[in-house]
Scaffold this active site. Structure first.
Site, mmCIF file in Angstrom:
data_model
loop_
_atom_site.group_PDB
_atom_site.id
_atom_site.type_symbol
_atom_site.label_atom_id
_atom_site.label_comp_id
_atom_site.label_asym_id
_atom_site.label_seq_id
_atom_site.Cartn_x
_atom_site.Cartn_y
_atom_site.Cartn_z
ATOM 1 N N TYR A 127 -45.858 16.687 -24.643
ATOM 2 C CA TYR A 127 -44.529 16.070 -24.583
ATOM 3 C C TYR A 127 -44.436 14.977 -25.642
ATOM 4 C CZ TYR A 127 -40.204 14.059 -23.283
ATOM 5 O OH TYR A 127 -38.906 13.609 -23.364
ATOM 6 N N GLN A 185 -36.962 17.206 -17.261
ATOM 7 C CA GLN A 185 -36.735 18.663 -17.267
ATOM 8 C C GLN A 185 -37.732 19.385 -18.164
ATOM 9 O OE1 GLN A 185 -34.576 16.286 -18.042
ATOM 10 N NE2 GLN A 185 -33.274 16.798 -19.794
ATOM 11 N N ASN A 208 -40.763 8.133 -20.986
ATOM 12 C CA ASN A 208 -40.119 7.055 -20.223
ATOM 13 C C ASN A 208 -40.438 7.203 -18.732
ATOM 14 O OD1 ASN A 208 -38.514 9.145 -19.240
ATOM 15 N ND2 ASN A 208 -36.781 8.672 -20.564
ATOM 16 N N SER A 234 -48.143 -0.384 -22.754
ATOM 17 C CA SER A 234 -49.199 -0.548 -23.754
ATOM 18 C C SER A 234 -49.715 -1.994 -23.772
ATOM 19 C CB SER A 234 -48.637 -0.158 -25.125
ATOM 20 O OG SER A 234 -49.678 0.001 -26.055
ATOM 21 N N GLN A 256 -48.374 -5.062 -31.278
ATOM 22 C CA GLN A 256 -48.350 -4.579 -29.910
ATOM 23 C C GLN A 256 -47.034 -4.964 -29.237
ATOM 24 O OE1 GLN A 256 -50.692 -2.595 -28.551
ATOM 25 N NE2 GLN A 256 -49.098 -2.346 -27.033
ATOM 26 N N HIS A 259 -43.832 -2.798 -29.428
ATOM 27 C CA HIS A 259 -43.742 -1.505 -28.739
ATOM 28 C C HIS A 259 -42.656 -1.489 -27.679
ATOM 29 C CE1 HIS A 259 -46.529 1.382 -30.243
ATOM 30 N NE2 HIS A 259 -47.543 0.550 -30.225
ATOM 31 N N ASP A 357 -53.889 3.574 -34.429
ATOM 32 C CA ASP A 357 -52.644 4.167 -33.927
ATOM 33 C C ASP A 357 -52.247 5.381 -34.756
ATOM 34 O OD1 ASP A 357 -52.367 2.297 -31.946
ATOM 35 O OD2 ASP A 357 -51.041 0.979 -33.091
ATOM 36 N N GLU A 411 -78.631 22.006 7.614
ATOM 37 C CA GLU A 411 -77.172 21.927 7.602
ATOM 38 C C GLU A 411 -76.537 22.970 8.532
ATOM 39 O OE1 GLU A 411 -75.504 21.610 3.664
ATOM 40 O OE2 GLU A 411 -76.687 19.818 3.221
ATOM 41 N N HIS A 416 -76.303 30.966 4.571
ATOM 42 C CA HIS A 416 -76.807 30.404 3.310
ATOM 43 C C HIS A 416 -78.317 30.658 3.195
ATOM 44 C CE1 HIS A 416 -72.961 28.414 2.965
ATOM 45 N NE2 HIS A 416 -73.316 27.813 1.846
#
Lengths: 438, 438
Positions: A127, A185, A208, A234, A256, A259, A357, A411, A416
């Protein structure tokens, strides 16, 4: 920026000073995203087109970006830009290729071979947020490791119109499935599939509050998709001693702060005079920034901490666990063995955060919000998964059998135990009869 | 067990055949767990004691298990049991030690050094379920990697009374913080801390629906704790050709079926006669099992799939993505490069799943429910996190600067560009003045 002296604080004041601001998606966002996901699952492409119109104010001509459009984007780009993106691509590829896991084979005891093999995740979705400026660097940070890992299908979603830089990097990374969709979406389409968008196994990338909430919701659904990591605002922390250049520190803190208003910016230093000079440098650099308003808001909730010593600076940083940690001290490399809980560490005066970055080679997708304590800097490993393989010889099984039988009995798992003992009997029988024949 | 012929199915029938049964925690479980977590956060130890009384029907004398109790448990254990546990410990330790990440250093371009370093997660919590029989193997699978990774604090919670085998293995793994608590309240205590239980960063281990839901809830909370992986019912798939021994396959399928009524058990073979003979062998082995009732329930929803060829068996397995995959064919190793989406693969007739469950060296904590597509077999990596480090020389920065400046400009991030250009100017100024002086 607020300045505090660490020694003057109580334990509780220290805790609350380093506490991040609470993040809550809000009932509102949760419900809206839930509806969007349901809508996309029910109506597929038609829902995607309507939601694009509603939220992005554009109804794309087509959900799929055609190859010719990708080629045209590349033709429009300047040579300078292409060269920059190619250089960044080359460095990021080099660092991520070095992360390839070697196959592991161990004979834990004679005749018992255990292995670890690594496979690419089959289908991944990237994305890339939209907004006022394109983010080709994010395409690099997600697309390069997906390509190197060998993921068979890589899907990219971004709100239309998708910038030329993004399409160009997608091409560099060999991504052919590019879609004109953004927001929650897009996450829903990648997690569940629509007529145009084929579903993926894992979704990566920033976004976002709606995108973040959609990632959270699909990752909580057994039939949804996995995600890269939880997201928060960030952050940068700078550790500086008297050898540091206040102009550089100010520039790093501002890079920074620009941002977003929720960016976290912290300077930790044993030198009160450095803090003063950084404050002056920030004031003088701030005015000429195009995003000065955003930076000013972020600085409003930011911190300068005066510590006792560099050792205390390190311990504050380990406690806070910053996404980015810049170390501008006389011998920054000496501190590395002491540093923990950081996403990415930048050593020395010539290593500003912005090189990482964009183009040095490290990944800029990093855990934030204290998740550095348990999550890793994004890497090749996030695009692959490890399987184990084992193979025993008859002798290996004979030797290991009593251990397994004893434990299975403890066990209370008869079957087993029998899966082992039924084989042991056959081995013994077959050896006895061979002996008899001979 | 239901037998189906793959070729006779439509695409949709195939999809739905391999679909796992839906898991829903149920509104009820979600709400109960939410209340338990709130209660533990508010009232700490007092809540833990009351909840133990309510759910486990035992109010432990003390939440903390004392060192003397751990020692006493070890003294009570038989030599055979200790030896078995020690052998399993040794093999698991050997395989997990081999997984240690080597530090990575790459000079991506001259003067630009990028590194990846690995650190243990500071504090981890291990949940060990209670029930009719103790699960020392789970303590090994979680405790050994935590110890090898070097986690500074390892906490173990299990409902009282904790079996001697569990306490003994805890001691082998160097775990000193052992608590008499089970259920969702144990997860809450480890995620948020109480007077007795100190909080951890990440929680590992299996459990019932309440434990699983509690892990989900705390991992969704920014102030909670990370978790190992999502949990689903246990599964095995067996791929067999005509060379396979039906008795062995039956024993392997039963050893999965006895785990619980919701266990998934699938045989895939191109040989109808193998399927028939396995069905007979299951019928004859089933009656003598102590957990026959559970196994019978699991077998009720289990499958035998008749495929066209071994290649088709592989493709069915890759599609299903089983937690455990047993390959009993003539040349099982030849199939490994083709196999994907499996938690752990067992090759050949002498490698029953139960060796991996207990003692061969591989981890038995594996992704289930199709999560093999994105999640890994538990390993050392899950107890550590990766940080990146970078250091540029002045020349390295000069060389990389144009790339970063071009990209920062494209992304509209002035301050990012300036963090580079302010340094470039200083380097140039300082070199010019050195030149002048000379």
């Amino acid at each position: 920026m607020k300045t505090v002296v660490w020694q003057s604080l109580s334990e509780q004041q220290r805790e609350s000073l380093l506490q991040r601001p609470a993040i809550t998606a809000g009932e509102n966002v949760t419900a809206i995203v839930k509806d969007i996901i349901t809508d996309v699952r029910q109506r597929g492409d038609e829902a995607l087109l309507e939601l694009a119109e509603k939220f992005d104010k554009v109804r794309p001509e087509s959900i799929t970006v055609r190859q010719e459009e990708i080629q045209a984007a590349s033709d429009r780009l300047s040579e300078d830009m292409k060269q920059a993106l190619q250089q960044a691509y080359a460095n990021i590829a080099k660092f991520h290729k070095a992360q390839k896991a070697k196959p592991l084979q161990v004979e834990t005891q004679p005749g018992v071979i255990c292995e670890q093999v690594t496979r690419p995740i089959n289908a991944v979705g990237l994305y890339i947020p939209g907004g006022s400026a394109p983010l080709p660097s994010t395409v690099l940070m997600l697309g390069v490791p997906a390509q190197i890992a060998g993921c068979r299908r890589v899907v990219l979603c971004s709100p239309p119109p998708i910038a030329d830089e993004i399409l160009y990097v997608a091409q560099l990374c060999g991504i052919t499935d590019v879609y004109n969709i953004g927001g929650a979406q897009a996450v829903a389409a990648m997690a569940y599939g629509t007529e145009s968008v084929s579903r993926v196994d894992k979704i990566f990338g920033p976004g976002n509050a709606f995108v973040t909430e959609a990632k959270r919701q699909v990752s909580n659904d057994f039939n949804g998709a996995a995600i890269d990591m939880p997201a928060g605002p960030s952050e940068v922390m700078v550790i500086a001693d008297s050898s540091a250049d206040p102009d550089f520190i100010a520039a790093d803190l501002l890079s920074q702060a620009e941002h977003g208003p929720d960016s976290q910016v912290v300077l930790v230093t044993p030198e009160p005079s450095i803090a003063d000079r950084v404050a002056d440098a920030i004031a003088s650099q701030l005015s000429s920034l195009s995003r000065a308003d955003i930076a000013r808001q972020a600085l409003g909730s930011s911190l300068m901490i005066i510590a006792d010593s560099i050792t205390q600076c390190v311990s504050i940083s380990n406690h806070y666990g910053p996404e980015h940690l810049i170390v501008q001290t006389r011998n920054p490399r000496d501190l590395v063995p002491l540093l923990d809980n950081a996403g990415s560490i930048f050593l020395g005066r010539w290593s500003p955060e912005s090189v990482g970055d964009y183009a040095s080679g490290t990944n800029h997708v990093l855990p934030t919000y204290g998740y550095t304590k348990t999550y890793s800097s994004l890497g090749l490993a996030d695009f692959t998964k490890r399987m184990t393989v084992q193979e025993l010889s008859a002798d290996g099984l004979l030797e290991l059998a009593p251990t397994v039988e004893t434990m299975a009995t403890a066990e209370g798992l008869d079957a087993h135990r029998r899966a082992v003992s039924i084989r042991v009997e056959k081995i013994k029988q077959s050896r006895a009869s061979t002996l008899k024949e001979a």
